[in-house]
Design a protein around this motif. Structure first.
Motif, PDB file in Angstrom:
ATOM      1  N   UNK A   1      45.951  42.063  36.610  1.00 57.88           N
ATOM      2  CA  UNK A   1      44.839  41.560  35.914  1.00 57.88           C
ATOM      3  C   UNK A   1      43.761  41.819  36.909  1.00 57.88           C
ATOM      4  N   UNK A   2      42.495  41.975  35.550  1.00 57.93           N
ATOM      5  CA  UNK A   2      41.213  42.846  35.374  1.00 57.93           C
ATOM      6  C   UNK A   2      41.059  41.853  36.350  1.00 57.93           C
ATOM      7  N   UNK A   3      39.644  42.563  37.526  1.00 60.03           N
ATOM      8  CA  UNK A   3      38.139  41.680  37.687  1.00 60.03           C
ATOM      9  C   UNK A   3      37.806  40.534  37.393  1.00 60.03           C
ATOM     10  N   UNK A   4      37.632  40.536  36.007  1.00 60.32           N
ATOM     11  CA  UNK A   4      36.864  39.543  35.795  1.00 60.32           C
ATOM     12  C   UNK A   4      37.953  38.310  35.756  1.00 60.32           C
ATOM     13  N   UNK A   5      39.280  38.303  34.794  1.00 61.07           N
ATOM     14  CA  UNK A   5      39.988  37.727  34.836  1.00 61.07           C
ATOM     15  C   UNK A   5      40.468  37.150  36.844  1.00 61.07           C
ATOM     16  N   UNK A   6      40.644  38.407  37.385  1.00 61.54           N
ATOM     17  CA  UNK A   6      41.133  37.537  38.597  1.00 61.54           C
ATOM     18  C   UNK A   6      39.561  36.556  38.837  1.00 61.54           C
ATOM     19  N   UNK A   7      38.457  36.554  38.554  1.00 59.86           N
ATOM     20  CA  UNK A   7      38.056  35.597  39.346  1.00 59.86           C
ATOM     21  C   UNK A   7      37.932  34.391  39.402  1.00 59.86           C
ATOM     22  N   UNK A   9      40.529  33.020  37.831  1.00 60.52           N
ATOM     23  CA  UNK A   9      41.485  32.883  38.393  1.00 60.52           C
ATOM     24  C   UNK A   9      41.420  31.727  39.771  1.00 60.52           C
ATOM     25  N   UNK A  10      40.788  32.676  40.881  1.00 64.62           N
ATOM     26  CA  UNK A  10      40.091  31.976  41.789  1.00 64.62           C
ATOM     27  C   UNK A  10      39.588  30.906  41.247  1.00 64.62           C
ATOM     28  N   UNK A  11      38.789  31.062  40.503  1.00 67.79           N
ATOM     29  CA  UNK A  11      37.477  30.427  40.010  1.00 67.79           C
ATOM     30  C   UNK A  11      37.695  28.609  40.011  1.00 67.79           C
ATOM     31  N   UNK A 249      32.215  27.685  46.109  1.00 68.19           N
ATOM     32  CA  UNK A 249      31.311  27.347  45.115  1.00 68.19           C
ATOM     33  C   UNK A 249      30.014  27.535  45.361  1.00 68.19           C
ATOM     34  N   UNK A 250      29.995  26.862  46.091  1.00 65.18           N
ATOM     35  CA  UNK A 250      28.436  26.375  46.341  1.00 65.18           C
ATOM     36  C   UNK A 250      27.697  27.979  46.164  1.00 65.18           C
TER      37      UNK A 250
END
Length: 308
Positions: A1-7, A9-11, A249-250
């Motif tokens: 999982x790359x950094x973009x997809x990981x971010x 995912x958490x989002x 999130x904010x």
């Protein structure tokens, strides 16, 4: 999982938490209320969550806020978590979990009414004024058409009391949020910020429960497993996972996007209350819910454009 997809995912997980988990906490309140008094629920919820989060924050060696920041965090935590969420628990002794969630959905309307520094900006927009009127009309409509039973007069009184308590809670949540936004510097958020808010709220709720005499008649051994389960859900999912997700999130998403949970939470609460707890919802209440969300949506969209 790359950094973009990981971010991403958490989002997605964070939005799931604030959308669905917060929507189900209203039902968890009902289960806890079966055997635990309202302010004891808040006291235990926030103290346990705060202590768990303090251990995590200490383990990460995060910078502890200054004395002034601690004071401001404590005040905002008490206003939001005891005055806001705590009063919702009190109100659910008189109204359904779905009703409470729908009334809480008026918080964006209170932001407009209570943010005095931006009144000139807000009230120059007719759509914001119309949205406010529509939203509060929806609340009246929703409260007016609670399904009848054989104790209609008592139910009507309880409905009015519960509605008033939740409205007071919504106002206090907004006051706490505005206070924090003006006193606490952005960009300096750590886990300690949320920890201090939780612990301050837990201690204050403990004091209120003591004054109310809730501790006097409370028997730990008499609390059934479903009530403990409701409290555990509030601690783990409501005060840790969802509250932390919201706090994160904010800092990474525009406020207008994060605030969309306002539209989803009441829908989830009404649906879960109907499916799990058998809470009745009349057709006119569904209309009232739609009216409330229409007013909130109109106000939010107009407010976002005005601020932009």
């Amino acid at each position: 999982m790359n950094k973009t997809s990981g971010s991403r995912f958490w989002l997605v997980l964070a939005f799931v938490a604030v959308y669905f988990v917060w929507g189900t906490t209203y039902l968890a309140n009902l289960y806890a209320l079966k055997a635990i008094p309202p302010f004891i629920i808040s006291a235990l919820r926030y103290l346990v969550a705060g202590l768990l989060l303090a251990a995590l924050a200490a383990g990460k060696n995060q910078v502890f806020p200054s004395g002034k920041e601690c004071r401001d965090l404590a005040v905002s935590g008490i206003l939001m978590l005891v005055g806001g969420s705590g009063l919702v628990v009190v109100a659910e002794q008189y109204i359904t979990s779905g009703s409470a969630a729908v009334i809480v959905a008026t918080e964006p309307l209170w932001f407009v009414l209570l943010d005095h520094s931006r009144w000139k900006l807000y009230f120059n927009d007719k759509k914001i004024i119309v949205g406010l009127l529509i939203g509060f009309f929806g609340i009246v409509l929703f409260a007016q058409f609670e399904p009848n039973d054989t104790h209609h007069q008592t139910q009507s009184t309880d409905q009015l009391l519960g509605t008033a308590i939740v409205l007071a809670g919504a106002v206090l949540w907004v006051c706490g949020t505005l206070f924090a936004s003006r006193r606490i510097k952005p960009g300096r958020y750590t886990l300690w910020h949320t920890t201090i808010q939780l612990l301050a709220a837990g201690l204050f709720a403990t004091f209120i429960a003591l004054v109310n005499g809730e501790w006097t008649g409370f028997v730990w051994q008499a609390v059934p497993l479903p009530a403990w389960g409701g409290l555990a859900f509030l601690i783990v999912f409501g005060s840790l996972i969802a509250y932390l997700a919201f706090g994160w999130l904010v800092t990474v998403q525009p406020p207008a996007i994060v605030s969309t949970h306002t539209y989803i939470n009441p829908l989830i609460a009404v649906l879960i209350g109907w499916l799990v707890a058998g809470e009745q919802v009349s057709g006119l209440q569904v209309v009232g819910l739609a009216v409330v969300l229409t007013g909130v949506l109109l106000t939010q969209l107009s407010k976002s454009r005005a601020e932009g």
